[in-house]
Motif scaffolding. Structure first.
Motif, PDB file in Angstrom:
ATOM      1  N   TRP A 285       0.875  -1.176   0.000  1.00  0.00           N
ATOM      2  CA  TRP A 285       0.000   0.000   0.000  1.00  0.00           C
ATOM      3  C   TRP A 285       0.910   1.222   0.000  1.00  0.00           C
ATOM      4  O   TRP A 285       1.391   1.663   1.041  1.00  0.00           O
ATOM      5  CB  TRP A 285      -0.901   0.001   1.224  1.00  0.00           C
ATOM      6  CG  TRP A 285      -1.739  -1.240   1.363  1.00  0.00           C
ATOM      7  CD1 TRP A 285      -1.399  -2.401   1.981  1.00  0.00           C
ATOM      8  CD2 TRP A 285      -3.062  -1.437   0.852  1.00  0.00           C
ATOM      9  NE1 TRP A 285      -2.420  -3.313   1.892  1.00  0.00           N
ATOM     10  CE2 TRP A 285      -3.457  -2.754   1.206  1.00  0.00           C
ATOM     11  CE3 TRP A 285      -3.950  -0.635   0.132  1.00  0.00           C
ATOM     12  CZ2 TRP A 285      -4.697  -3.275   0.876  1.00  0.00           C
ATOM     13  CZ3 TRP A 285      -5.192  -1.156  -0.208  1.00  0.00           C
ATOM     14  CH2 TRP A 285      -5.558  -2.453   0.165  1.00  0.00           C
ATOM     15  N   LYS A 286       1.165   1.756  -1.183  1.00  0.00           N
ATOM     16  CA  LYS A 286       2.203   2.771  -1.321  1.00  0.00           C
ATOM     17  C   LYS A 286       1.877   4.070  -0.593  1.00  0.00           C
ATOM     18  O   LYS A 286       2.743   4.654   0.059  1.00  0.00           O
ATOM     19  CB  LYS A 286       2.467   3.067  -2.800  1.00  0.00           C
ATOM     20  CG  LYS A 286       3.597   4.070  -3.004  1.00  0.00           C
ATOM     21  CD  LYS A 286       3.829   4.378  -4.448  1.00  0.00           C
ATOM     22  CE  LYS A 286       4.986   5.371  -4.598  1.00  0.00           C
ATOM     23  NZ  LYS A 286       4.731   6.629  -3.893  1.00  0.00           N
ATOM     24  N   ASP A 287       0.647   4.543  -0.692  1.00  0.00           N
ATOM     25  CA  ASP A 287       0.315   5.861  -0.144  1.00  0.00           C
ATOM     26  C   ASP A 287       0.431   5.902   1.380  1.00  0.00           C
ATOM     27  O   ASP A 287       0.755   6.947   1.940  1.00  0.00           O
ATOM     28  CB  ASP A 287      -1.092   6.275  -0.580  1.00  0.00           C
ATOM     29  CG  ASP A 287      -1.170   6.511  -2.081  1.00  0.00           C
ATOM     30  OD1 ASP A 287      -0.635   7.527  -2.539  1.00  0.00           O
ATOM     31  OD2 ASP A 287      -1.718   5.662  -2.790  1.00  0.00           O
ATOM     32  N   ILE A 288       0.158   4.787   2.040  1.00  0.00           N
ATOM     33  CA  ILE A 288       0.283   4.761   3.508  1.00  0.00           C
ATOM     34  C   ILE A 288       1.575   4.076   3.930  1.00  0.00           C
ATOM     35  O   ILE A 288       1.814   3.860   5.124  1.00  0.00           O
ATOM     36  CB  ILE A 288      -0.932   4.084   4.165  1.00  0.00           C
ATOM     37  CG1 ILE A 288      -1.093   2.638   3.671  1.00  0.00           C
ATOM     38  CG2 ILE A 288      -2.194   4.889   3.912  1.00  0.00           C
ATOM     39  CD1 ILE A 288      -2.198   1.873   4.399  1.00  0.00           C
ATOM     40  N   GLU A 289       2.423   3.707   2.956  1.00  0.00           N
ATOM     41  CA  GLU A 289       3.739   3.119   3.203  1.00  0.00           C
ATOM     42  C   GLU A 289       3.668   1.867   4.076  1.00  0.00           C
ATOM     43  O   GLU A 289       4.343   1.753   5.101  1.00  0.00           O
ATOM     44  CB  GLU A 289       4.675   4.156   3.838  1.00  0.00           C
ATOM     45  CG  GLU A 289       4.957   5.369   2.952  1.00  0.00           C
ATOM     46  CD  GLU A 289       6.021   6.269   3.549  1.00  0.00           C
ATOM     47  OE1 GLU A 289       7.204   5.982   3.341  1.00  0.00           O
ATOM     48  OE2 GLU A 289       5.644   7.244   4.235  1.00  0.00           O
TER      49      GLU A 289
ATOM     50  N   GLN B 178       7.557   5.178   7.376  1.00  0.00           N
ATOM     51  CA  GLN B 178       7.138   6.579   7.482  1.00  0.00           C
ATOM     52  C   GLN B 178       8.228   7.446   6.889  1.00  0.00           C
ATOM     53  O   GLN B 178       9.386   7.355   7.295  1.00  0.00           O
ATOM     54  CB  GLN B 178       6.887   6.947   8.950  1.00  0.00           C
ATOM     55  CG  GLN B 178       6.288   8.325   9.132  1.00  0.00           C
ATOM     56  CD  GLN B 178       5.998   8.609  10.598  1.00  0.00           C
ATOM     57  OE1 GLN B 178       6.827   8.403  11.471  1.00  0.00           O
ATOM     58  NE2 GLN B 178       4.804   9.090  10.864  1.00  0.00           N
ATOM     59  N   ASN B 179       7.828   8.263   5.897  1.00  0.00           N
ATOM     60  CA  ASN B 179       8.800   9.109   5.205  1.00  0.00           C
ATOM     61  C   ASN B 179       9.992   8.300   4.704  1.00  0.00           C
ATOM     62  O   ASN B 179      11.148   8.673   4.873  1.00  0.00           O
ATOM     63  CB  ASN B 179       9.271  10.237   6.123  1.00  0.00           C
ATOM     64  CG  ASN B 179       8.143  11.155   6.528  1.00  0.00           C
ATOM     65  OD1 ASN B 179       7.230  11.419   5.759  1.00  0.00           O
ATOM     66  ND2 ASN B 179       8.185  11.632   7.766  1.00  0.00           N
ATOM     67  N   ASN B 180       9.671   7.158   4.094  1.00  0.00           N
ATOM     68  CA  ASN B 180      10.659   6.272   3.470  1.00  0.00           C
ATOM     69  C   ASN B 180      11.563   5.551   4.456  1.00  0.00           C
ATOM     70  O   ASN B 180      12.558   4.945   4.060  1.00  0.00           O
ATOM     71  CB  ASN B 180      11.534   7.031   2.467  1.00  0.00           C
ATOM     72  CG  ASN B 180      10.713   7.769   1.437  1.00  0.00           C
ATOM     73  OD1 ASN B 180       9.658   7.307   1.031  1.00  0.00           O
ATOM     74  ND2 ASN B 180      11.204   8.922   1.004  1.00  0.00           N
ATOM     75  N   LYS B 181      11.259   5.607   5.748  1.00  0.00           N
ATOM     76  CA  LYS B 181      12.075   4.936   6.752  1.00  0.00           C
ATOM     77  C   LYS B 181      11.249   3.873   7.470  1.00  0.00           C
ATOM     78  O   LYS B 181      10.063   4.069   7.754  1.00  0.00           O
ATOM     79  CB  LYS B 181      12.602   5.942   7.777  1.00  0.00           C
ATOM     80  CG  LYS B 181      13.577   6.957   7.202  1.00  0.00           C
ATOM     81  CD  LYS B 181      14.069   7.893   8.292  1.00  0.00           C
ATOM     82  CE  LYS B 181      15.057   8.919   7.739  1.00  0.00           C
ATOM     83  NZ  LYS B 181      15.550   9.838   8.800  1.00  0.00           N
TER      84      LYS B 181
ATOM     85  N   VAL C 156      11.349   0.407  15.355  1.00  0.00           N
ATOM     86  CA  VAL C 156      12.642   0.753  14.774  1.00  0.00           C
ATOM     87  C   VAL C 156      12.810   2.270  14.793  1.00  0.00           C
ATOM     88  O   VAL C 156      11.898   3.010  14.401  1.00  0.00           O
ATOM     89  CB  VAL C 156      12.760   0.231  13.331  1.00  0.00           C
ATOM     90  CG1 VAL C 156      14.097   0.637  12.726  1.00  0.00           C
ATOM     91  CG2 VAL C 156      12.600  -1.291  13.305  1.00  0.00           C
ATOM     92  N   GLU C 157      13.970   2.720  15.245  1.00  0.00           N
ATOM     93  CA  GLU C 157      14.310   4.140  15.234  1.00  0.00           C
ATOM     94  C   GLU C 157      15.709   4.300  14.643  1.00  0.00           C
ATOM     95  O   GLU C 157      16.637   3.593  15.052  1.00  0.00           O
ATOM     96  CB  GLU C 157      14.257   4.732  16.644  1.00  0.00           C
ATOM     97  CG  GLU C 157      12.852   4.777  17.238  1.00  0.00           C
ATOM     98  CD  GLU C 157      12.831   5.418  18.613  1.00  0.00           C
ATOM     99  OE1 GLU C 157      13.909   5.891  19.053  1.00  0.00           O
ATOM    100  OE2 GLU C 157      11.760   5.453  19.238  1.00  0.00           O
TER     101      GLU C 157
END
Length: 435
Positions: free
Chosen positions: A266-270, A297-300, A337-338
């Motif tokens: 689901w690309k839009d909600i990553e 979130q934001n590619n991470k 994960v951080e």
């Protein structure tokens, strides 16, 4: 024979005859109409052998609603065909067919073009080295460096069957498709694209590629997500871009890898959902369950969520004893994960843990515990604190007893998989490198 029967037969004959005339007339209207010479700067007529007219300069031919323009044309009168060269353009309604050289058959209304061909309308431009275009079916059969650009996607391939009116394309050989407003592309030996439905599918070694960039302290870092499977589908609806993967799914992105029987991105909600015996690796940790969700979130990467028969396994002390694999299981496991490192693992409902205690002085034993909930926090990728909550039971087994038979203490749902997916390098077409 009665008069009524005669009238009935006569009526049936007239209906069939009328139907034949209509079909014949329609066929004549679609093709077989004579090609007309509308104009040219000069013209030669040769009546020896096959009658033909050779036209030079500002040539204009017409067949019904189809207009043909070129610099030079040879019109075969009896055959109702023409060979065209020099800035050839075939125009009909909103369609334009262009090439340096082309042959046009007025009987079939089929054009054969070479030396570079282009067909375009109000929303689509299709180019290739050579191709055939059927004016009756509005279908292009193009090959050689094929490029299709429309208001929904871009396609690159070796060969294509493009149904212009339907907005449907079948691309074959080194095929790529990318949504106009997406940073995701699909590639495969063959793919189909339905412009009206915003749908694509890829087969034959298909792969999805997403190139993301993140900025930290002014430094731009590019990260590529690749997903492979035997069958891929793309649904590019605005605000709900979705990709389905079936059979032998593998995922690679920086320090995260995964395998599963099927998956949905689901690309839009990553979010990536994994089903059918999924496994996810994050550095030295691997996660198994009936289903696993990868949350970004934001590619991470932000979280891994495992549901039903979930177990997380970690090789934290491989140098001391490679069989010392720390384990946490439960009906649900969340891994937080951080900054690309695991910061927390939580196990919920029927939680169990196996932790091999190893210090600077060597092994100290194995802690085997059960609880309603288990929480583990990490610092610098190493476990820092473990908290057991609700109905806690546990035992510590001395290291001399554990060391030679650690597998005897493994949790019931233990799994370990050494078959990590490998990243497949893909050479992108130039048109996508420019974006």
């Amino acid at each position: 024979m009665s008069l009524h029967q005669k009238n009935k037969k006569t009526y049936l004959f007239l209906v069939l005859f009328t139907l034949f005339i209509c079909l014949y007339s329609n066929g004549k209207a679609q093709g077989n109409q004579p090609i007309e010479v509308i104009g040219a700067d000069s013209m030669n007529t040769n009546l020896n052998g096959e009658p033909q007219r050779t036209l030079f300069g500002n040539v204009h031919l017409r067949q019904g609603a189809t207009n043909v323009y070129c610099n030079k044309g040879i019109f075969y009168i009896n055959l109702n065909k023409a060979d065209l060269s020099g800035n050839v353009r075939v125009l009909e309604d909103d369609m334009s067919l262009e090439a340096p050289n082309m042959s046009y058959d007025g009987n079939t209304r089929i054009s054969n073009a070479y030396g570079g061909v282009k067909v375009s309308d109000n929303s689509t431009i299709l180019t290739a080295k050579r191709g055939t275009y059927n004016m009756n079916t509005h279908t292009a059969y193009f090959s050689g460096e094929v490029l299709v650009v429309d208001d929904s996607a871009t396609i690159v391939c070796d060969r294509i069957i493009h149904q212009r009116r339907e907005g449907y394309s079948q691309a074959i050989g080194n095929a790529f498709v990318k949504g106009r407003y997406s940073n995701v592309l699909l590639a495969g030996d063959s793919l189909s694209n339905d412009k009206k439905k915003n749908y694509s599918s890829a087969k034959g070694n298909p792969i999805l590629v997403q190139i993301d960039s993140t900025e930290n302290a002014g430094i731009i870092k590019f990260d590529t997500l690749t997903i492979e499977s035997k069958v891929m589908e793309a649904f590019r609806n605005k605000g709900n871009e979705r990709y389905n993967f079936k059979d032998s799914v593998s995922i690679v992105r920086s320090n995260v890898k995964a395998r599963a029987g099927s998956s949905i991105f689901w690309k839009d909600i990553e979010v990536i959902e994994l089903f059918e015996s999924p496994v996810v690796w994050h550095d030295s940790t691997q996660l198994h369950a009936d289903s696993i969700t990868i949350v970004m979130q934001n590619n991470k990467l932000k979280k891994l969520i495992a549901k039903n028969k979930s177990i997380a396994c970690m090789k934290d002390n491989p140098d001391y004893n490679p069989a010392y694999i720390n384990q946490i299981s439960g009906n649900r496991i969340d891994i937080v994960v951080e900054n690309e490192e695991i910061s927390e693992i939580n196990s919920f409902d029927n939680a169990k843990s196996l932790y091999f205690i190893v210090s600077e002085n060597g092994g100290e034993g194995a802690n085997v515990s059960t609880a309603d909930t288990i929480n583990v926090t990490f610092r610098d990728s190493n476990p820092e604190n473990m908290i057991w909550l609700g109905e806690v039971n546990g035992d510590v087994v001395p290291d001399p007893i554990v060391f030679y038979n650690p597998t005897n203490y493994y949790l019931p749902d233990f799994k370990w998989d050494e078959l990590l997916p490998k990243k497949r390098e893909l050479e992108l077409p130039v048109v996508f490198k420019k974006e």
